[in-house]
Design a protein around this motif. Structure first.
Motif, PDB file in Angstrom:
ATOM      1  N   ARG A 173      61.130  20.206  -6.727  1.00  0.00           N
ATOM      2  CA  ARG A 173      60.213  19.308  -7.688  1.00  0.00           C
ATOM      3  C   ARG A 173      59.989  17.891  -6.867  1.00  0.00           C
ATOM      4  NH1 ARG A 173      62.541  18.185 -12.548  1.00  0.00           N
ATOM      5  NH2 ARG A 173      64.508  19.346 -12.074  1.00  0.00           N
TER       6      ARG A 173
ATOM      7  N   LEU B 297      50.100  23.333 -10.068  1.00  0.00           N
ATOM      8  CA  LEU B 297      51.588  23.645 -10.150  1.00  0.00           C
ATOM      9  C   LEU B 297      52.030  22.119 -10.656  1.00  0.00           C
ATOM     10  CD1 LEU B 297      53.986  24.938  -9.051  1.00  0.00           C
ATOM     11  CD2 LEU B 297      53.753  23.902  -6.787  1.00  0.00           C
TER      12      LEU B 297
ATOM     13  N   LEU C 186      58.143  21.540 -15.135  1.00  0.00           N
ATOM     14  CA  LEU C 186      59.106  22.310 -14.396  1.00  0.00           C
ATOM     15  C   LEU C 186      60.674  21.623 -14.804  1.00  0.00           C
ATOM     16  CD1 LEU C 186      57.587  23.318 -11.335  1.00  0.00           C
ATOM     17  CD2 LEU C 186      57.587  24.878 -13.316  1.00  0.00           C
TER      18      LEU C 186
ATOM     19  N   VAL D 284      58.527  29.201 -12.511  1.00  0.00           N
ATOM     20  CA  VAL D 284      57.318  28.994 -12.266  1.00  0.00           C
ATOM     21  C   VAL D 284      56.177  30.160 -12.452  1.00  0.00           C
ATOM     22  CG1 VAL D 284      57.099  29.592  -9.670  1.00  0.00           C
ATOM     23  CG2 VAL D 284      55.858  27.551 -10.537  1.00  0.00           C
TER      24      VAL D 284
ATOM     25  N   LEU E 202      52.487  21.780 -14.300  1.00  0.00           N
ATOM     26  CA  LEU E 202      53.350  22.590 -15.070  1.00  0.00           C
ATOM     27  C   LEU E 202      54.607  21.807 -15.518  1.00  0.00           C
ATOM     28  CD1 LEU E 202      53.421  25.972 -12.975  1.00  0.00           C
ATOM     29  CD2 LEU E 202      52.317  25.598 -15.173  1.00  0.00           C
TER      30      LEU E 202
ATOM     31  N   LYS F 127      55.556  30.501 -16.194  1.00  0.00           N
ATOM     32  CA  LYS F 127      54.752  29.413 -16.670  1.00  0.00           C
ATOM     33  C   LYS F 127      53.229  29.787 -16.039  1.00  0.00           C
ATOM     34  CE  LYS F 127      58.137  26.421 -18.180  1.00  0.00           C
ATOM     35  NZ  LYS F 127      59.073  25.213 -18.064  1.00  0.00           N
TER      36      LYS F 127
END
Ligand SMILES: Nc1nc2c(ncn2[C@@H]2O[C@H](COP(=O)(O)OP(=O)(O)O)[C@@H](O)[C@H]2O)c(=O)[nH]1
Ligand SMILES: [Mg+2]
Length: 247
Positions: free
Chosen positions: A80, A183, A188, A199, A186, A202
């Motif tokens: 992340r 990405l 996370l 991931v 999302l 989602k």
């Protein structure tokens, strides 16, 4: 030129990190009109991983972007951090060991030439050049230590297909690539190895199709530094179930 951001989370990988970075910088993506952006995150390693990354960075002058956590925060947190720093069009995850072959980025990137493609996974279980991948993987010299991971991966893949209506063959693959805008959008929460199931859950829940391409795989043993274990398998299963109902 488009940019491929390669995110490399590293934790106690002093044995492999230099060779891995060497292999990554050697990949030439110009035939597909891509430049590379290499982002390495040292996650509070207690060995010489950080030192080796820094030395490599100095030797190769700005070829890599290096960030670090002062204490170990887990693979998901490191990824992340990398996602937040990435500026490319496509983001790909690369482990800091030698289990996967960076030359295969070309294969992973190819489907993105179709604007309708949002997510590409490299699968270790589809045949490349007429080789039966399944028997190849199971006949490795690492057979014993790899068998458990192999079956855990099969169960996770089956569960993914069952609860999300997907048709993939390798959920637990490391080579996962995404359009960056997707990405980054999302929410996370993962901190450890649950990055993968979170991931996957989602993107599928949002209706994106996962395109798979065959890749090779050279598994390592626990003696060689493998860190994932059976508890991570159970956690992955739980995460797949949980995000079916939550976000
Ligand atoms: N940032 C970070 N990376 C980790 C941690 N544990 C493992 N990794 C990295 O995650 C990758 C995958 O680890 P590995 O044990 O080979 O598991 P597998 O490839 O998923 O079976 C490697 O690049 C490790 O360095 C951690 O606590 N933090
Ligand atoms: Mg690995």
């Amino acid at each position: 030129m488009a940019i491929l951001s390669i995110i490399i989370p590293a934790y106690n990988e002093e044995q492999f990190i230099e060779e891995l970075l060497q292999r990554v910088i050697a990949v030439d993506l110009h035939s597909l009109f891509y430049e590379k952006e290499i982002i390495v995150i040292d996650d509070g390693s207690t060995d010489h991983t950080a030192k080796k990354i820094r030395a490599f960075q100095q030797k190769h002058k700005s070829a890599i972007h290096f960030f670090f956590h002062s204490v170990n925060k887990g693979k998901g947190t490191a990824i992340r951090t990398g996602i937040a720093k990435a500026t490319g069009n496509i983001i790909l995850i690369q482990d800091a060991d030698l289990e996967y072959d960076p030359q295969e980025y070309l294969r992973i990137l190819a489907p993105f030439s179709d604007p309708a493609v949002s997510v590409v996974y490299g699968t270790r279980y589809l045949s490349v050049q007429d080789v039966d991948k399944k028997s190849l993987v199971l006949s490795r010299k690492y057979k014993k230590s790899y068998l458990l991971a192999y079956f855990a991966g099969r169960i996770l893949t089956w569960t993914t297909n069952f609860i999300y209506g997907a048709h993939i063959t390798d959920e637990a693959t490391c080579y996962k690539a995404f359009r960056a805008s997707i990405l980054k959008s999302l929410p996370l929460h993962c901190t450890g190895f649950e990055f993968c199931p979170e991931v996957t859950a989602k993107v599928l829940k949002r209706g994106y199709k996962i395109v798979e391409v065959p890749i090779s795989y050279d598994p390592r043993t626990y003696d060689e530094g493998k860190k994932i274990n059976y508890k991570d398998g159970f956690e992955a299963l739980w995460i797949l179930l949980k995000y079916r109902f939550m976000d």
